[in-house]
Design an enzyme around this catalytic site. Sequence first.
Site, mmCIF file in Angstrom:
data_model
loop_
_atom_site.group_PDB
_atom_site.id
_atom_site.type_symbol
_atom_site.label_atom_id
_atom_site.label_comp_id
_atom_site.label_asym_id
_atom_site.label_seq_id
_atom_site.Cartn_x
_atom_site.Cartn_y
_atom_site.Cartn_z
ATOM 1 N N HIS A 16 0.967 -0.994 0.107
ATOM 2 C CA HIS A 16 -0.122 -0.148 0.181
ATOM 3 C C HIS A 16 1.181 1.328 -0.097
ATOM 4 O O HIS A 16 1.994 1.237 0.045
ATOM 5 C CB HIS A 16 -0.821 0.393 0.726
ATOM 6 C CG HIS A 16 -0.250 -0.114 2.969
ATOM 7 N ND1 HIS A 16 -1.460 0.419 3.366
ATOM 8 C CD2 HIS A 16 0.856 0.275 3.165
ATOM 9 C CE1 HIS A 16 -0.900 0.769 4.613
ATOM 10 N NE2 HIS A 16 1.496 0.351 4.630
ATOM 11 N N CYS A 35 5.666 5.858 4.741
ATOM 12 C CA CYS A 35 4.088 4.819 4.359
ATOM 13 C C CYS A 35 4.864 5.664 3.265
ATOM 14 O O CYS A 35 2.598 5.434 2.396
ATOM 15 C CB CYS A 35 3.842 5.056 5.328
ATOM 16 S SG CYS A 35 4.020 4.121 6.771
ATOM 17 N N HIS A 41 4.959 0.178 -0.116
ATOM 18 C CA HIS A 41 5.840 -0.975 0.338
ATOM 19 C C HIS A 41 4.929 -1.790 1.039
ATOM 20 O O HIS A 41 3.460 -1.765 0.896
ATOM 21 C CB HIS A 41 5.977 -0.092 2.098
ATOM 22 C CG HIS A 41 5.322 0.369 2.562
ATOM 23 N ND1 HIS A 41 4.410 1.804 2.266
ATOM 24 C CD2 HIS A 41 5.002 -0.015 3.563
ATOM 25 C CE1 HIS A 41 4.305 2.369 3.291
ATOM 26 N NE2 HIS A 41 3.808 0.878 4.467
ATOM 27 N N HIS A 43 2.469 -5.283 4.119
ATOM 28 C CA HIS A 43 3.192 -5.283 4.998
ATOM 29 C C HIS A 43 3.016 -7.280 4.962
ATOM 30 O O HIS A 43 1.808 -7.228 4.469
ATOM 31 C CB HIS A 43 2.294 -4.177 6.147
ATOM 32 C CG HIS A 43 2.003 -3.122 6.020
ATOM 33 N ND1 HIS A 43 3.349 -2.947 6.863
ATOM 34 C CD2 HIS A 43 1.941 -1.949 5.559
ATOM 35 C CE1 HIS A 43 3.107 -1.492 6.745
ATOM 36 N NE2 HIS A 43 2.528 -1.015 5.776
ATOM 37 N N ASP A 81 -5.217 -11.383 -0.485
ATOM 38 C CA ASP A 81 -3.377 -11.166 -0.132
ATOM 39 C C ASP A 81 -2.444 -11.100 -1.893
ATOM 40 O O ASP A 81 -3.256 -11.739 -3.338
ATOM 41 C CB ASP A 81 -3.238 -12.996 -0.547
ATOM 42 C CG ASP A 81 -2.583 -13.750 0.232
ATOM 43 O OD1 ASP A 81 -1.791 -13.076 0.790
ATOM 44 O OD2 ASP A 81 -1.922 -14.362 -0.229
ATOM 45 N N HIS A 82 -1.736 -10.326 -1.325
ATOM 46 C CA HIS A 82 -0.599 -10.421 -2.592
ATOM 47 C C HIS A 82 -1.208 -9.578 -3.477
ATOM 48 O O HIS A 82 -0.807 -9.254 -4.421
ATOM 49 C CB HIS A 82 -0.256 -11.509 -3.499
ATOM 50 C CG HIS A 82 0.832 -12.659 -2.453
ATOM 51 N ND1 HIS A 82 0.228 -12.880 -1.900
ATOM 52 C CD2 HIS A 82 2.213 -12.614 -3.195
ATOM 53 C CE1 HIS A 82 1.502 -13.876 -0.857
ATOM 54 N NE2 HIS A 82 1.966 -13.505 -2.071
ATOM 55 N N GLU A 126 -0.744 -4.547 11.556
ATOM 56 C CA GLU A 126 -0.366 -4.161 10.843
ATOM 57 C C GLU A 126 1.393 -4.794 10.683
ATOM 58 O O GLU A 126 2.436 -4.937 9.807
ATOM 59 C CB GLU A 126 -0.438 -2.812 9.941
ATOM 60 C CG GLU A 126 0.256 -2.171 9.180
ATOM 61 C CD GLU A 126 -0.017 -0.754 9.031
ATOM 62 O OE1 GLU A 126 -0.794 -0.881 7.356
ATOM 63 O OE2 GLU A 126 -0.099 -0.102 8.843
#
Length: 137
Positions: A16, A35, A41, A43, A81-82, A126
């Site tokens: 994100h 961020c 980047h 998480h 996811d991904h 997170e």
Amino acid sequence: MPRVTVHRKAHFNAAHRLYRKDWSDEKNFEVFNKCSNPNYHGHNYELIVSLTGEIDKETGYVYDLGKLKKLIKIEIEEVFDHKNLNLEVPEFKDLNPTAENIVVVIYNKLRKHISLSLDLEVRLYETPRNFVTYSGN
Ligand code: NI
């Protein structure tokens, strides 16, 4: 009847960027620091979904955890996811994907499949030390 809480853990990896389109890069960096990196980047998000309710007399369950596992897989893991949350998850097209906003989106996706006789709480990590919770209030 005793009210018991059952919990299911899950996780997803996602990228994100925290920023506002209507702010300059400088202002975004000032507020969101690294961020706001324009190249995104990632998480490793950890999720705990909790349901509280009465134990069913027939089954002895509050909620079938196998069913909850499937629900989380379909509604959350397969969607998040991904993925790049900003670009690939429609809810974040115009919503900053902070942990706070993500936990509300997850809650709303699950809530519509779960009977209102059960209380739902979602906890989203997170990082191992930063986490948020939402229970619909
Ligand atoms: Ni981040």
